[in-house]
Scaffold this active site. Structure first.
Site, PDB file in Angstrom:
ATOM      1  N   ASP A   1     -17.993  31.821 -37.431  1.00  0.00           N
ATOM      2  CA  ASP A   1     -19.461  31.883 -37.540  1.00  0.00           C
ATOM      3  C   ASP A   1     -20.155  31.635 -36.206  1.00  0.00           C
ATOM      4  OD1 ASP A   1     -18.616  29.284 -37.690  1.00  0.00           O
ATOM      5  OD2 ASP A   1     -20.084  28.641 -39.169  1.00  0.00           O
TER       6      ASP A   1
ATOM      7  N   ASP B   1      -9.830  29.155 -41.972  1.00  0.00           N
ATOM      8  CA  ASP B   1     -10.208  28.250 -43.064  1.00  0.00           C
ATOM      9  C   ASP B   1     -11.216  28.845 -44.048  1.00  0.00           C
ATOM     10  OD1 ASP B   1     -11.994  27.972 -41.055  1.00  0.00           O
ATOM     11  OD2 ASP B   1     -11.609  25.851 -40.662  1.00  0.00           O
TER      12      ASP B   1
ATOM     13  N   MET C   1      -5.712  22.316 -42.318  1.00  0.00           N
ATOM     14  CA  MET C   1      -6.927  22.539 -41.544  1.00  0.00           C
ATOM     15  C   MET C   1      -8.124  22.799 -42.461  1.00  0.00           C
ATOM     16  SD  MET C   1      -5.885  24.752 -38.240  1.00  0.00           S
ATOM     17  CE  MET C   1      -5.397  23.959 -36.733  1.00  0.00           C
TER      18      MET C   1
ATOM     19  N   GLU D   1      -8.609  18.416 -43.485  1.00  0.00           N
ATOM     20  CA  GLU D   1      -8.855  17.517 -42.342  1.00  0.00           C
ATOM     21  C   GLU D   1     -10.283  16.973 -42.356  1.00  0.00           C
ATOM     22  OE1 GLU D   1      -8.782  19.364 -38.424  1.00  0.00           O
ATOM     23  OE2 GLU D   1      -9.248  21.317 -39.277  1.00  0.00           O
TER      24      GLU D   1
ATOM     25  N   ARG E   1      -2.057  28.515 -37.681  1.00  0.00           N
ATOM     26  CA  ARG E   1      -2.626  29.684 -36.995  1.00  0.00           C
ATOM     27  C   ARG E   1      -1.536  30.640 -36.541  1.00  0.00           C
ATOM     28  NH1 ARG E   1      -7.926  29.044 -35.920  1.00  0.00           N
ATOM     29  NH2 ARG E   1      -8.737  26.943 -35.563  1.00  0.00           N
TER      30      ARG E   1
ATOM     31  N   ASN F   1       2.211  47.413 -59.916  1.00  0.00           N
ATOM     32  CA  ASN F   1       0.748  47.450 -60.045  1.00  0.00           C
ATOM     33  C   ASN F   1       0.283  48.707 -60.793  1.00  0.00           C
ATOM     34  OD1 ASN F   1      -1.875  46.527 -59.780  1.00  0.00           O
ATOM     35  ND2 ASN F   1      -2.190  47.441 -57.785  1.00  0.00           N
TER      36      ASN F   1
ATOM     37  N   ARG G   1      17.194  57.365 -39.652  1.00  0.00           N
ATOM     38  CA  ARG G   1      17.958  56.377 -40.416  1.00  0.00           C
ATOM     39  C   ARG G   1      17.259  56.226 -41.752  1.00  0.00           C
ATOM     40  NH1 ARG G   1      20.742  57.140 -36.843  1.00  0.00           N
ATOM     41  NH2 ARG G   1      21.819  55.767 -35.396  1.00  0.00           N
TER      42      ARG G   1
ATOM     43  N   HIS H   1      16.231  46.328 -55.267  1.00  0.00           N
ATOM     44  CA  HIS H   1      15.747  45.211 -56.086  1.00  0.00           C
ATOM     45  C   HIS H   1      15.268  43.996 -55.317  1.00  0.00           C
ATOM     46  CE1 HIS H   1      17.059  47.547 -59.453  1.00  0.00           C
ATOM     47  NE2 HIS H   1      16.433  46.686 -60.235  1.00  0.00           N
TER      48      HIS H   1
ATOM     49  N   GLN I   1      11.783  42.925 -56.137  1.00  0.00           N
ATOM     50  CA  GLN I   1      11.367  42.166 -57.326  1.00  0.00           C
ATOM     51  C   GLN I   1      11.647  40.679 -57.172  1.00  0.00           C
ATOM     52  OE1 GLN I   1      13.359  43.935 -60.710  1.00  0.00           O
ATOM     53  NE2 GLN I   1      12.023  45.708 -60.714  1.00  0.00           N
TER      54      GLN I   1
END
EC number: 2.7.1.11
Length: 793
Positions: free
Chosen positions: A120, A167, A223, A279, A316, A545, A669, A675, A678
């Protein structure tokens, strides 16, 4: 809708314009994805793009700090943490002289569009710079530093912000870039401590220390100076006993309450207590609550062996998660569009994600609300602080509060709720089961576990499940209840007998496409079997999904991260050998979600899927595209193929085609991931999503049961008494199973409408395909202020 006519050619929107991109403030994983997307989409529109190295300091210093960006210069950036172009806190930019030098540097290069990625503070700075732009130019002309002509050409500065901050402290955005990756780092640590799985020597040593003592309390400080998001989601994701966040200080006398809860947990047989501290945690009177203070309290009063870990900058670090890469990439695209569509009248905006939609918000409104939160906390208006943080934060807090109650009600509801898993296993199923079981117990219900899906329901593999039996389930992969793909239609008779025998009043079905179809079969059997007339809810949980009624399913995020990190390794293996193309086959049935999203997250050159039909001409274009790519400095290719995208163009076929056509230019390649997609421990997203879905489903069932209670028994036969609980755009919603039939392709086991198809063009543009991006459906400028005024009421 956007200002410009949708007919405008996106590949010409940026001609004659220049965009500069900078990262500022603390590092956040995913910033590189945003930089890469901004550069590539900028170039795609015909604009010139510049990197500003070292944040605002680079703007002030100019010279070599502001360099032209090329397509290749952002290659291989996706998987790197932090920010490649550097980020510095700048004292000079805070002074007017500094900003004047910055303005001069930009004017000389003809840059009037600035894209800022930061927190911000950085974004507020950008807005100030924009407001005083004309004043700065006037002074520069007066001092003879720039000509009238130059000032006229650059008379207006456009600014777009993207929030990069681990954060998640910026209001108006659901998720800021870096938050998801930071959660990945935190959860890795929590898992290492709370499980006995010895992942490494260090972990084994830590565990040895822990296991030698009898009762252990583990305090983890994460944090978040003014924002408790990381602490809150961590607490939800690991089922912590207590969480301290700045927005909601504990009540007076919390010390006694905390010790009582820990002692209770111990009496219930729990050997490990976890306490999460942000924190910036404070008490009601605004004094800091530190992890050391808590440790002293627990040790002195209870004599428990207590360890404190302060995570610090580990959060981070590391490679960005798939979510952050996709978030950064999508925001980068939206940022370029917002810059090129801006007029002197449009306010500076931030691009953000709400649910799964890219949105634009006026920058200063967001900054204002973010300041309001700090003010609310300072004035002790903590309920307001939570509301101002936004819906997602509030939901997390409410779910956490509900699940943290350990004393089940004395009054039993005499309701039995059964829970089952259906279809292939996926990570996050257990988190949903755990929260559903606990929420049910809190509501006074008796919870029943059904093993092995509908088979278990037909064969009576049903047993009570209690509070303690699900402890520690959130972080476990697979399905603890056991799961099968069998559908109920062949066993309706036995199923109805067992529903009666075990007196089941409601059903929670957690699983993939089979869970939806199975639920539908039970509903259709209501005409014949009265026992099926009970409320049911389906919770989508599958890596593919592909469940109708939901934009996301539990397990997909974990699979996506597995594919992405595997592709990173595969790409890395070619760092030494040049000119290699990898063909990777992903799961998903007929649903192209995993292939498309992994393509975006791993930087693929193409992703073949069933929903986006392709033919021999397209394959030819893709091969030629790679041959061209090998002439640049980027000498590697990555092609993803969904397992069922085309019956004839198999993975082997595509591998053979590329091998033949690429002879002498590149070699190929192939990898079939299988699996492994999963398996694995669930990601923070899947734990949190599963926890919220499980809790919400049981609350809904409780309400439905009240509605369906007639003459001393439960009778539910309306369509809306059997629903899918899904994530739609921005909210969790319930939709009747029968209503979703029209939106379902039963043959291919996918919904007819899928939101993510709209972001496929982004992947192609980022891979340098000259396709047309549909700019007609653009994010409008929205407002955050309405949320604030609602609080005054």
């Amino acid at each position: 809708m956007s200002m410009h006519a949708p007919t405008m050619d996106p590949t010409k929107m940026g001609i004659g314009r220049s965009i500069a991109v900078l990262t500022s403030g603390g590092d956040a994983q995913g910033m590189n994805a945003a930089v890469r997307a901004t550069v590539r989409v900028g170039l795609y529109t015909g604009a010139k793009v510049f990197f500003v190295h070292e944040g605002y300091q680079g703007l002030v210093d100019g010279g070599d700090h502001i360099r032209p960006a090329t397509w290749e210069s952002v290659s291989m950036m996706l998987q790197l943490g932090g920010t490649v172009i550097g980020s510095a806190r700048s004292k000079d930019f805070r002074t007017r002289e500094g900003r004047m030098m910055a303005a001069r540097n930009l004017v000389k290069l003809g840059i009037t569009n600035l894209c800022v990625i930061g927190g911000d503070g950085s974004l507020t700075g950008a807005n100030e710079f924009r407001t005083e732009w004309s004043g700065l130019l006037a002074d520069l002309v007066k001092g003879g530093k720039i000509t009238e002509e130059e000032a006229k050409k650059s008379s207006h500065l456009n600014i777009v912000g993207m929030v990069g901050s681990i954060d998640n402290d910026f209001c108006g955005t659901d998720m800021t870039i870096g938050t998801d990756s930071a959660l990945h780092r935190i959860i890795e640590v929590v898992d290492a401590i709370t499980t006995t799985a010895q992942r490494s020597e260090v972990t084994a040593a830590l565990l040895f220390l822990f296991l030698c003592s009898h009762q252990r309390t583990f305090i983890l400080e994460v944090m978040g100076r003014h924002c408790g998001y990381l602490a809150l989601v961590t607490a939800l994701a690991c089922g912590a006993d207590w969480v301290f966040i700045p927005e909601m200080p504990p009540d007076e006398g919390w010390e006694n309450h905390l010790c009582r809860r820990l002692a209770d947990q111990r009496a219930r047989g729990s050997r490990l207590n976890v306490i999460i501290v942000a924190e910036g945690a404070i008490s009601k009177d605004g004094k800091p609550i530190t992890s050391e203070q808590i440790k002293k309290l627990v040790t002195d009063r209870l004599g428990f062996d207590t360890r404190t870990t302060v995570l610090g900058h580990v959060q981070r670090g590391g490679t960005p998660s798939a979510f952050d890469r996709i978030l950064g990439s999508r925001m980068g695209v939206e940022a370029v569009m917002a810059l090129l569509e801006a007029t002197p009248e449009t306010p500076a905006c931030v691009v953000s994600l709400s649910g799964n939609q890219a949105i634009r918000l006026p920058l200063m409104e967001c900054v204002q609300v973010t300041k309001d939160v700090t003010a609310a906390m300072a004035e002790g208006r903590f309920d307001d602080a939570i509301k101002l943080r936004g819906k997602s934060f509030e939901n997390n807090w409410n779910t956490y509060k509900l699940l943290a109650h350990i004393n089940p009600p004395d009054v039993k509801s005499n309701i039995n709720v059964a829970i089952m898993n259906i279809g292939a296993p996926c990570a996050g199923m257990n988190a949903a089961v755990r929260s559903a079981v606990r929420m049910g117990i809190i509501q006074g219900h008796t919870m029943l576990a059904v093993h092995d899906g509908f088979d278990g329901l037909a064969h009576g593999q049903i047993e009570p499940i209690n509070w303690n039996s699900v402890s520690g389930w959130t972080g476990k992969g697979g399905s603890n209840l056991g799961t099968k793909r069998t559908l109920p239609s062949k066993m309706l008779e036995q199923i109805s007998l067992n529903i009666a025998k075990f007196n089941i009043h409601a059903l929670v079905i957690i699983g993939g496409f089979e869970a939806y179809v199975g639920g539908l079969e039970l509903v259709q059997a209501r005409e014949k079997y009265e026992e099926m007339c009970i409320p049911m809810v389906v919770i989508p949980a599958t890596v593919s999904n592909n469940v109708p009624g939901s934009d996301f399913s539990i397990g997909a995020d974990t699979a996506l991260n597995t594919i992405t990190s595997t592709c990173d390794r595969i790409k890395q293996s070619a760092a030494g050998t040049k000119r290699r193309v990898f063909i990777v086959e992903t799961m998903g049935g007929y649903c192209g979600y995993l292939a498309t999203m992994a393509g975006l997250a791993a930087g693929a050159d193409a992703a073949y899927i069933f929903e986006d039909k392709f033919n021999i001409k397209d394959l030819e274009v893709n091969v030629e595209h790679l041959i061209e790519k090998m002439k640049t400095t980027v000498k590697r290719g990555l092609i993803l193929r969904n397992e069922n995208c085309n019956a004839n163009y198999t993975t082997d076929f595509i591998f053979n085609l590329y091998s033949e056509e690429g002879k002498g230019v590149f070699d190929c390649r192939k990898n079939v991931l299988g699996h492994m997609q999963q398996g694995g421990t669930p990601t923070p997203f899947d734990r949190n999503f599963g926890t919220k879905m499980g809790a919400k489903s049981v609350l809904w069932l409780t309400d439905k049961l009240k509605e369906c209670y007639r003459h001393g028994r439960i009778f539910a036969n309306t369509p809306d008494s059997a629903c899918v609980l899904g994530m739609r755009k921005r909210a969790l919603t319930f939709q009747a199973l029968t209503e979703l039939k029209s939106d379902t392709d039963f043959e291919h086991r996918i919904p007819h409408t899928q939101w993510w198809l709209k972001i496929r063009p982004i992947m192609k543009i980022l891979a340098k395909y000259n396709i047309k991006l549909d700019t007609s459906e653009h994010a409008d400028m929205e407002h955050v202020i309405k949320k604030r005024s609602a609080l005054g009421k």
